[in-house]
Scaffold this active site. Structure first.
Site, PDB file in Angstrom:
ATOM      1  CB  VAL A 253      -1.978  -2.493   0.613  1.00 44.09           C
ATOM      2  CG1 VAL A 253      -2.499  -2.961   1.847  1.00 44.09           C
ATOM      3  CG2 VAL A 253      -2.989  -1.701  -0.281  1.00 44.09           C
ATOM      4  CB  SER A 254       3.315  -2.388  -1.322  1.00 48.85           C
ATOM      5  OG  SER A 254       3.610  -1.935  -0.066  1.00 48.85           O
TER       6      SER A 254
END
Length: 224
Positions: A12-13
């Site tokens: 996930v960023s």
């Protein structure tokens, strides 16, 4: 139908996405949908919070290490969860672990390598490396062309490269296992006891058999 051992890698960023499950839940669902049915074992699930532009991925390296230890396949939801950097993707080819993407099950190391090369316009570089390799072979006295001498030289080079790859894989595996071996030794376990521990943990031996004291000793020699 999925079979064998797998280690899942999710990326996930942002920290917010990691806490909320946004993006993460979709990735986990994609992996589980892929694994639905069959005879499989999900050994571990690794989550990384990182930008796709950053190729420094400690959690991905951890996932690859677990793949080598368990003899497992790295599974991801989408290819872009790894990286948009071709050089990073090319590095997977040298990681010593197979992988599968739920959104592209037919993809393999060769597929990703081709995709990465196209993405980064590596064709010219490959051409230059090929020319340099041919020039070096010619300088060594290798006759270029379809004659038997050339085929023998190529076969020799192929065996040498394969041997180097096996040696590199052995060293990488020793590097993965050495800290655990030293920790178990500090607890008073013998080499036979460590082998028993590795069997219980489900770690794969280089040849796929059972762990023995001799194999543990060989790992220690490879990490010196």
């Amino acid at each position: 139908m999925a079979e064998g051992k797998f280690v899942a890698y999710y990326r996930v960023s942002t920290e917010k996405q990691g806490r909320s499950g946004l993006g993460l839940e979709a990735q986990q669902k994609a992996v589980r949908d892929y694994l639905n049915g069959g005879s499989w074992d999900l050994c571990s699930e690794i989550i990384e919070v990182e930008s796709g532009k950053n190729s420094e991925r400690p959690k991905l390296q951890e996932a690859l290490m677990l793949c080598r230890l368990y003899g497992a396949t790295l599974i991801i939801a989408k290819l872009d969860r790894l990286s948009r950097d071709a050089h990073f993707l090319l590095g997977l080819e040298k990681a010593g672990a197979d992988f599968v993407a739920a959104d592209m099950p037919s993809a393999n190391r060769v597929t990703v390598r081709i995709m990465a090369v196209l993405a980064e316009e590596e064709r010219n570089m490959i051409s230059e490396r090929t020319k340099a390799a041919l020039a070096a072979a010619k300088a060594r006295g290798v006759r270029l062309g379809g004659d038997r001498g050339n085929l023998q030289a190529v076969g020799h080079d192929g065996r040498r490269i394969a041997a180097e790859r096996r040696r590199a894989d052995a060293e990488a595996r020793a590097h993965d296992l050495a800290p655990q071996i030293k920790q178990l030794q500090a607890q008073g376990l013998s080499l036979r006891g460590i082998a028993s521990q590795f069997e219980e943990r489900g770690y794969k031996t280089p040849r796929g058999g059972k762990w023995t004291a001799t194999q543990v000793s060989r790992v220690l020699r490879n990490c010196r």
